[in-house]
Enzyme design. Structure first.
Site, PDB file in Angstrom:
ATOM      1  N   SER A 123      -1.070   5.184   1.646  1.00  0.00           N
ATOM      2  CA  SER A 123      -0.363   4.721   2.835  1.00  0.00           C
ATOM      3  C   SER A 123      -0.421   5.742   3.962  1.00  0.00           C
ATOM      4  O   SER A 123       0.217   5.552   4.997  1.00  0.00           O
ATOM      5  CB  SER A 123       1.100   4.434   2.472  1.00  0.00           C
ATOM      6  N   THR A 174       2.189  -4.949  -0.559  1.00  0.00           N
ATOM      7  CA  THR A 174       1.174  -4.249   0.224  1.00  0.00           C
ATOM      8  C   THR A 174       1.807  -3.365   1.302  1.00  0.00           C
ATOM      9  O   THR A 174       1.117  -2.839   2.152  1.00  0.00           O
ATOM     10  CB  THR A 174       0.186  -5.240   0.884  1.00  0.00           C
ATOM     11  N   THR A 223       0.906   7.850   9.079  1.00  0.00           N
ATOM     12  CA  THR A 223       0.738   6.691   8.201  1.00  0.00           C
ATOM     13  C   THR A 223      -0.575   5.956   8.482  1.00  0.00           C
ATOM     14  O   THR A 223      -1.131   6.070   9.588  1.00  0.00           O
ATOM     15  CB  THR A 223       1.913   5.692   8.410  1.00  0.00           C
ATOM     16  N   ARG A 256      -3.112  -3.306  15.146  1.00  0.00           N
ATOM     17  CA  ARG A 256      -1.653  -3.346  14.955  1.00  0.00           C
ATOM     18  C   ARG A 256      -1.097  -1.922  14.939  1.00  0.00           C
ATOM     19  O   ARG A 256      -1.609  -1.037  14.261  1.00  0.00           O
ATOM     20  CB  ARG A 256      -1.337  -4.050  13.631  1.00  0.00           C
ATOM     21  N   THR A 280      10.559   4.634   7.472  1.00  0.00           N
ATOM     22  CA  THR A 280       9.405   4.109   6.749  1.00  0.00           C
ATOM     23  C   THR A 280       9.689   2.638   6.457  1.00  0.00           C
ATOM     24  O   THR A 280      10.823   2.188   6.541  1.00  0.00           O
ATOM     25  CB  THR A 280       9.173   4.851   5.426  1.00  0.00           C
ATOM     26  N   GLY A 281       8.630   1.934   6.096  1.00  0.00           N
ATOM     27  CA  GLY A 281       8.807   0.523   5.785  1.00  0.00           C
ATOM     28  C   GLY A 281       8.298  -0.345   6.917  1.00  0.00           C
ATOM     29  O   GLY A 281       7.409   0.050   7.673  1.00  0.00           O
TER      30      GLY A 281
HETATM   31  N1  ASP Z   1       6.403   2.143   8.883  1.00  0.00           N
HETATM   32  C1  ASP Z   1       5.000   2.015   8.636  1.00  0.00           C
HETATM   33  C2  ASP Z   1       4.437   0.967   9.557  1.00  0.00           C
HETATM   34  O1  ASP Z   1       5.108   0.004   9.868  1.00  0.00           O
HETATM   35  C3  ASP Z   1       4.602   1.671   7.244  1.00  0.00           C
HETATM   36  C4  ASP Z   1       5.437   2.203   6.133  1.00  0.00           C
HETATM   37  O2  ASP Z   1       6.120   3.214   6.250  1.00  0.00           O
HETATM   38  O3  ASP Z   1       5.455   1.598   5.067  1.00  0.00           O
HETATM   39  O4  ASP Z   1       3.290   1.103   9.906  1.00  0.00           O
END
Ligand code: ASP
Length: 308
Positions: free
Chosen positions: A46, A162, A184, A194, A217-218
């Site tokens: 990631s 994913t 990331t 994106r 995160t997320g």
């Molecule tokens: N926050 C990140 C994004 O939206 C991805 C992640 O941390 O899982 O690109």
């Protein structure tokens, strides 16, 4: 109090960051020292090399760094072909009159800075992308790939399995200065171009010496909409504790209309370096790593989990 708080996916990068802090290095150096090994680690799918690619099989990287002393910041989005987006983001902050570069322009700038180039698509991340295509896209569409409309397939990628896992570092250094940094590869198999929250200053990352710092995160689409990292620092500015600020930001997220599943984890420290981590999601355990003065080694902790 010297402190570093991270979601460095298995604690990768923590030993270097802690050594840098112990050596009295400034917070921005500690952030870069902590994040660069995560970007290079191919098993972290990631972040950086080995990150899941977009729908076209291209790894596009996002990163941001912020200096809590001055509120100066630098970010890059959808950067391709370079190993260390965090270092390029820092160069944006330190050498340009701008704060945010994306795509071709970011790559051009990285080359001008002699940033390390590299192919971030490993055999494993390529295989993961091919497997996803095999499992989700009918053969007649796959044979025409990528000359097909991609929007329907981007919608299909909106599942927690994913979801990525940004590396975030929040640091208060020996001099008392605060900084934040994130890096990331974003949402796995995302629509090309994106941008998630990580490079969007105030959404995925924010730092202000006077009040503290936050990073997320997320599912970045949610924290962009809520301006989460900036909101947390602002809540602390108007008197909330770090814990109250995170819960308030979690409530902001919960009030969003969600059409897709996906959680958010909020990492924050207040101006004294007091940490708090909360995850707004249904499933699983979310880990983070913490080191503060007096600790022998970084400690693995579990975030508080709240459901939507
Ligand atoms: N926050 C990140 C994004 O939206 C991805 C992640 O941390 O899982 O690109």
């Amino acid at each position: 109090m010297k402190i570093v708080l991270t979601n460095s996916v298995g604690g990768v990068g923590m030993p270097g960051a802690v050594a840098a802090l112990r050596a009295g290095r400034p917070a921005l150096d500690v952030i870069e020292t902590g994040i660069r090994p995560v970007e290079l680690e191919p098993t972290v799918n990631s972040v950086g090399r080995g990150g899941w690619p977009n729908l076209l099989g291209e790894v596009e990287l996002d990163a941001c760094i912020m200096d809590g002393r001055t509120l100066e910041t630098g970010a890059v989005g959808a950067l391709r072909g370079f190993l260390h987006p965090i270092s390029v983001a820092r160069k944006v902050m330190e050498t340009l009159p701008h704060v945010f570069l994306v795509g071709e322009g970011a790559a051009r700038f990285a080359a001008e800075c002699d940033a390390e180039t590299g192919d971030n698509l490993t055999a494993e991340s390529r295989a993961g992308w091919e497997k996803w295509l095999q499992e989700h896209v009918p053969e007649d569409v796959r044979t025409r790939w990528p000359d097909v409309p991609l929007a329907d397939w981007a919608r299909l990628t909106a599942v927690p399995e994913t979801a990525g896992g940004t590396t975030v570092f929040l640091v208060k250094d020996a001099a008392g200065d605060i900084a934040a940094g994130v890096s990331t590869s974003g949402w796995a198999f995302k629509y090309p171009g994106r941008l998630g929250d990580s490079p969007v200053i105030g959404a995925g990352c924010y730092a202000d010496n006077r009040y503290g710092a936050a990073a997320c995160t997320g599912m970045g689409e949610l924290t962009i909409r809520a301006g989460t990292a900036r909101a947390i620092v602002l809540y602390m500015k108007i008197g909330a504790t770090v814990q109250e600020a995170c819960h308030e930001a979690a409530a902001d997220l919960r009030s969003l209309r969600r059409r897709y599943r996906g959680g958010v984890t909020i990492h924050a420290i207040d101006r004294d370096g007091q940490p708090y981590v909360i995850s707004v999601r249904h499933e699983g355990e979310i880990k983070y790593w913490l080191w503060a003065e007096g600790m022998e080694t970084p400690e693995e902790k579990a975030a508080l989990i709240e459901s939507w």
